[in-house]
Design an enzyme around this catalytic site. Structure first.
Site, PDB file in Angstrom:
ATOM      1  N   TYR A   1       0.785  -1.048   0.049  1.00 54.13           N
ATOM      2  CA  TYR A   1       0.015   0.227   0.069  1.00 54.13           C
ATOM      3  C   TYR A   1       0.821   1.286   0.027  1.00 54.13           C
ATOM      4  O   TYR A   1       1.601   1.647   0.864  1.00 54.13           O
ATOM      5  CB  TYR A   1      -0.907  -0.136   1.134  1.00 54.13           C
ATOM      6  CG  TYR A   1      -1.807   1.017   1.398  1.00 54.13           C
ATOM      7  CD1 TYR A   1      -2.061   2.056   0.204  1.00 54.13           C
ATOM      8  CD2 TYR A   1      -2.707   1.273   2.401  1.00 54.13           C
ATOM      9  CE1 TYR A   1      -3.316   2.833   0.435  1.00 54.13           C
ATOM     10  CE2 TYR A   1      -3.674   2.131   2.728  1.00 54.13           C
ATOM     11  CZ  TYR A   1      -3.669   3.271   1.507  1.00 54.13           C
ATOM     12  OH  TYR A   1      -4.715   3.958   1.587  1.00 54.13           O
TER      13      TYR A   1
ATOM     14  N   LYS B   1      -1.523  -1.447  -3.993  1.00 55.76           N
ATOM     15  CA  LYS B   1      -2.744  -0.546  -3.834  1.00 55.76           C
ATOM     16  C   LYS B   1      -2.009   0.904  -4.071  1.00 55.76           C
ATOM     17  O   LYS B   1      -1.241   1.215  -3.205  1.00 55.76           O
ATOM     18  CB  LYS B   1      -3.405  -0.515  -2.581  1.00 55.76           C
ATOM     19  CG  LYS B   1      -4.530   0.369  -2.410  1.00 55.76           C
ATOM     20  CD  LYS B   1      -5.092   0.267  -1.055  1.00 55.76           C
ATOM     21  CE  LYS B   1      -5.936   1.346  -0.876  1.00 55.76           C
ATOM     22  NZ  LYS B   1      -6.551   1.630   0.524  1.00 55.76           N
TER      23      LYS B   1
END
Length: 291
Positions: free
Chosen positions: A130, A158
């Site tokens: 992330y 992500k």
């Protein structure tokens, strides 16, 4: 299509596990999510305990684990703690891990590499990185992502960094699967080859976003753009007002899926913000059930 799920609380501020299961089922069965991210920032992970995180993952798996991918947030700014959370997620039965860039302590790129590698080495689960420098203070640089892609269990990113060119470079150089982690850039990421979304607005327009992904992958870019335009007011209302968790919880209340308040240091939406959000949801075609 994945939604970064909020964590329902009751009026006393305790996790409402009945509402956790109900929300998970709603997101998968009605909002067409292929998977859910739990214990992420939108789930208020900085203010939930390790025990609560474990029970949340278990509750979501109980509700939808047979028909959706459940990805557990395991990232902190302490590598040892992140490793323990990763192992805890395995014990709960999670299908994958979301590991955020360590925040506040601003490690160098070598520190990021070693941190992510340590967490990936700790379990057999696939890992989604992330990348969100707006919260962490440190981007995962292109060369670091290319190095991390060599790890057999680091499989996805992500992206909430918003550097579309850097992302396209990484996709060209590796097999990392990219997901838009910023609802403002969903369509842009699809155009560059992203697999889909890790969304906040998916709490109320997940079915539309799933349709947008399907249309784009089928080559119907014009129709996908139409969906993008349709949901744009919802993105505005939830993402550009008071922040994801606050406004997502307010929006869920308006569509008849109450999830309670947020925990400090977050505060619930003001009357003005709620009025603005209601107008945005109506403009985006969301059917409201509250007064």
């Amino acid at each position: 299509m994945l939604t970064a799920m909020v964590t329902p609380f009751n009026s006393d501020g305790e996790v409402d596990y009945v509402a956790v299961r109900r929300l998970a089922a709603y997101l998968v069965d009605e909002q067409r999510n292929d998977g859910l991210i739990v214990n992420g920032t939108t789930g208020e992970s900085p203010t939930t305990s390790d025990e609560e995180k474990l029970r949340i993952v278990s509750a979501v798996l109980e509700a939808v684990g047979d028909r959706a991918t459940v990805v557990a947030g395991a990232g902190t700014n302490d590598t040892r703690h992140s490793v323990e959370l990763a192992k805890q997620a395995v014990r709960a039965g999670a299908h994958g891990l979301l590991v955020v860039t360590p925040y506040y302590n601003k490690p160098p790129q070598e520190g990021l590499y070693q941190h992510f590698t340590a967490v990936a080495d700790a379990t057999g689960l696939p890992v989604m990185l992330y990348d969100i420098p707006g919260r962490s203070g440190v981007p995962i640089k292109t060369e670091t992502l290319i190095r991390l892609a060599q790890h057999e269990r680091i499989v996805a990113v992500k992206d909430a960094k918003g550097d579309l060119f850097a992302g396209s470079q990484v996709m060209a150089a590796t097999d990392l699967v990219f997901y838009s982690g910023d609802d403002l850039l969903n369509m842009a990421w699809l155009s560059l080859g992203a697999a889909g979304f890790v969304s906040v607005v998916g709490h109320v327009v997940g079915a539309e976003l799933a349709r947008m992904i399907h249309l784009h992958k089928a080559g119907d870019v014009a129709q996908a753009l139409d969906v993008h335009g349709q949901v744009a007011p919802v993105v505005d209302g939830i993402m550009l007002r008071a922040g994801g968790a606050i406004m997502a919880k307010a929006a869920l209340s308006m569509v008849g899926v109450p999830v309670g308040p947020v925990r400090l240091p977050l505060v619930d939406a003001t009357e003005k913000q709620i009025a603005e959000l209601r107008a945005c949801l109506v403009a985006g075609g969301v059917k409201l059930t509250d007064a």
